[in-house]
Design a protein around this motif. Structure first.
Motif, PDB file in Angstrom:
ATOM      1  N   GLN A   5       0.904  -1.072  -0.027  1.00  0.00           N
ATOM      2  CA  GLN A   5      -0.110   0.079  -0.032  1.00  0.00           C
ATOM      3  C   GLN A   5       0.770   1.071  -0.017  1.00  0.00           C
ATOM      4  O   GLN A   5       0.596   2.157  -0.886  1.00  0.00           O
ATOM      5  CB  GLN A   5      -0.822  -0.010   1.185  1.00  0.00           C
ATOM      6  N   LYS A   6       1.924   1.162   0.939  1.00  0.00           N
ATOM      7  CA  LYS A   6       2.671   2.346   0.694  1.00  0.00           C
ATOM      8  C   LYS A   6       3.345   2.725  -0.608  1.00  0.00           C
ATOM      9  O   LYS A   6       3.646   3.751  -0.774  1.00  0.00           O
ATOM     10  CB  LYS A   6       3.820   2.253   2.106  1.00  0.00           C
ATOM     11  N   THR A   7       3.954   1.590  -1.106  1.00  0.00           N
ATOM     12  CA  THR A   7       4.340   1.606  -2.422  1.00  0.00           C
ATOM     13  C   THR A   7       3.589   2.379  -3.324  1.00  0.00           C
ATOM     14  O   THR A   7       3.843   3.166  -4.135  1.00  0.00           O
ATOM     15  CB  THR A   7       4.913   0.402  -2.966  1.00  0.00           C
ATOM     16  N   GLY A   8       2.190   1.839  -3.497  1.00  0.00           N
ATOM     17  CA  GLY A   8       1.228   2.385  -4.171  1.00  0.00           C
ATOM     18  C   GLY A   8       1.122   3.997  -4.129  1.00  0.00           C
ATOM     19  O   GLY A   8       0.679   4.773  -4.886  1.00  0.00           O
ATOM     20  N   LEU A   9       1.074   4.411  -2.688  1.00  0.00           N
ATOM     21  CA  LEU A   9       0.813   5.680  -2.429  1.00  0.00           C
ATOM     22  C   LEU A   9       2.079   6.344  -2.663  1.00  0.00           C
ATOM     23  O   LEU A   9       1.826   7.713  -3.430  1.00  0.00           O
ATOM     24  CB  LEU A   9       0.687   5.817  -0.794  1.00  0.00           C
ATOM     25  N   ASN A  10       3.161   6.021  -2.609  1.00  0.00           N
ATOM     26  CA  ASN A  10       4.351   6.865  -3.279  1.00  0.00           C
ATOM     27  C   ASN A  10       4.379   6.955  -4.619  1.00  0.00           C
ATOM     28  O   ASN A  10       4.615   7.943  -5.247  1.00  0.00           O
ATOM     29  CB  ASN A  10       5.713   5.987  -2.417  1.00  0.00           C
ATOM     30  N   LYS A  11       3.941   6.019  -5.316  1.00  0.00           N
ATOM     31  CA  LYS A  11       3.832   6.000  -6.812  1.00  0.00           C
ATOM     32  C   LYS A  11       2.870   6.976  -7.003  1.00  0.00           C
ATOM     33  O   LYS A  11       3.079   7.947  -8.155  1.00  0.00           O
ATOM     34  CB  LYS A  11       3.479   4.569  -7.275  1.00  0.00           C
ATOM     35  N   ALA A  12       1.572   6.932  -6.548  1.00  0.00           N
ATOM     36  CA  ALA A  12       0.520   7.993  -6.727  1.00  0.00           C
ATOM     37  C   ALA A  12       0.877   9.495  -6.620  1.00  0.00           C
ATOM     38  O   ALA A  12       0.834  10.233  -7.213  1.00  0.00           O
ATOM     39  CB  ALA A  12      -0.673   7.775  -5.992  1.00  0.00           C
ATOM     40  N   ILE A  13       1.798   9.464  -5.460  1.00  0.00           N
ATOM     41  CA  ILE A  13       2.380  11.022  -5.139  1.00  0.00           C
ATOM     42  C   ILE A  13       3.301  11.401  -6.179  1.00  0.00           C
ATOM     43  O   ILE A  13       3.258  12.462  -6.765  1.00  0.00           O
ATOM     44  CB  ILE A  13       2.830  10.799  -3.851  1.00  0.00           C
ATOM     45  N   LEU A  14       4.173  10.513  -6.670  1.00  0.00           N
ATOM     46  CA  LEU A  14       5.178  10.846  -7.555  1.00  0.00           C
ATOM     47  C   LEU A  14       4.603  10.961  -9.146  1.00  0.00           C
ATOM     48  O   LEU A  14       5.148  11.916  -9.867  1.00  0.00           O
ATOM     49  CB  LEU A  14       6.247   9.889  -7.883  1.00  0.00           C
ATOM     50  N   ASP A  15       3.594  10.391  -9.377  1.00  0.00           N
ATOM     51  CA  ASP A  15       2.846  10.419 -10.640  1.00  0.00           C
ATOM     52  C   ASP A  15       2.134  11.797 -10.975  1.00  0.00           C
ATOM     53  O   ASP A  15       1.758  12.253 -11.936  1.00  0.00           O
ATOM     54  CB  ASP A  15       1.821   9.504 -10.916  1.00  0.00           C
ATOM     55  N   LYS A  16       1.936  12.567  -9.673  1.00  0.00           N
ATOM     56  CA  LYS A  16       1.303  13.885  -9.943  1.00  0.00           C
ATOM     57  C   LYS A  16       2.333  15.080 -10.246  1.00  0.00           C
ATOM     58  O   LYS A  16       3.681  14.808 -10.185  1.00  0.00           O
ATOM     59  CB  LYS A  16       0.640  14.448  -8.356  1.00  0.00           C
ATOM     60  N   GLY A  17       1.732  15.966 -11.001  1.00  0.00           N
ATOM     61  CA  GLY A  17       2.637  16.816 -11.755  1.00  0.00           C
ATOM     62  C   GLY A  17       3.083  17.865 -10.557  1.00  0.00           C
ATOM     63  O   GLY A  17       2.474  19.125 -10.380  1.00  0.00           O
TER      64      GLY A  17
END
Length: 119
Positions: A5-17
């Motif tokens: 879940q943490k990995t998914g959250l980190n990816k979602a944060i980094l995907d934002k502009g």
């Protein structure tokens, strides 16, 4: 939180502009005629606003700041905000227009506010 879940959250944060997030206030500043001042975020919560002394021990807790040199006491976030404001070199009103012109989103000053208080 699980690692997946943490990995998914980190990816979602980094995907934002993040660059677009930085551009938004610059575009608003151009529209209102204000200036954006970048302030170095290093150590504002460990630096005393009164005597400019920096010491990690001054930050007694998450919410309490007490200078180890001059004993100045303040809420840690308020102290950091004062340091950030001082580094920026000027105050900016909440409406962000620096009194150049009135923001369309700001309420007009009404005569009723200046009237005598209700009894």
């Amino acid at each position: 939180m699980r690692v997946r879940q943490k990995t998914g959250l980190n990816k979602a944060i980094l995907d934002k502009g993040w660059h677009r997030l930085e551009l938004a206030p610059h575009n608003a500043a151009r529209y209102t005629g204000t200036a954006i001042v970048k302030v170095n975020p290093a150590l504002p919560s460990q630096t005393c606003h009164e005597c400019d002394h920096t010491d990690p021990e001054s930050r007694e807790s998450q919410a309490r700041f007490r200078c180890t040199r001059c004993s100045y006491e303040c809420h840690a976030d308020v102290n950091a905000a004062k340091n950030t404001l001082g580094a920026a070199g000027h105050a900016v009103p909440a409406c962000g227009d620096l009194a150049v012109r009135r923001s369309e989103k700001q309420e007009p000053v009404r005569a009723a506010r200046r009237a005598a208080p209700h009894r």
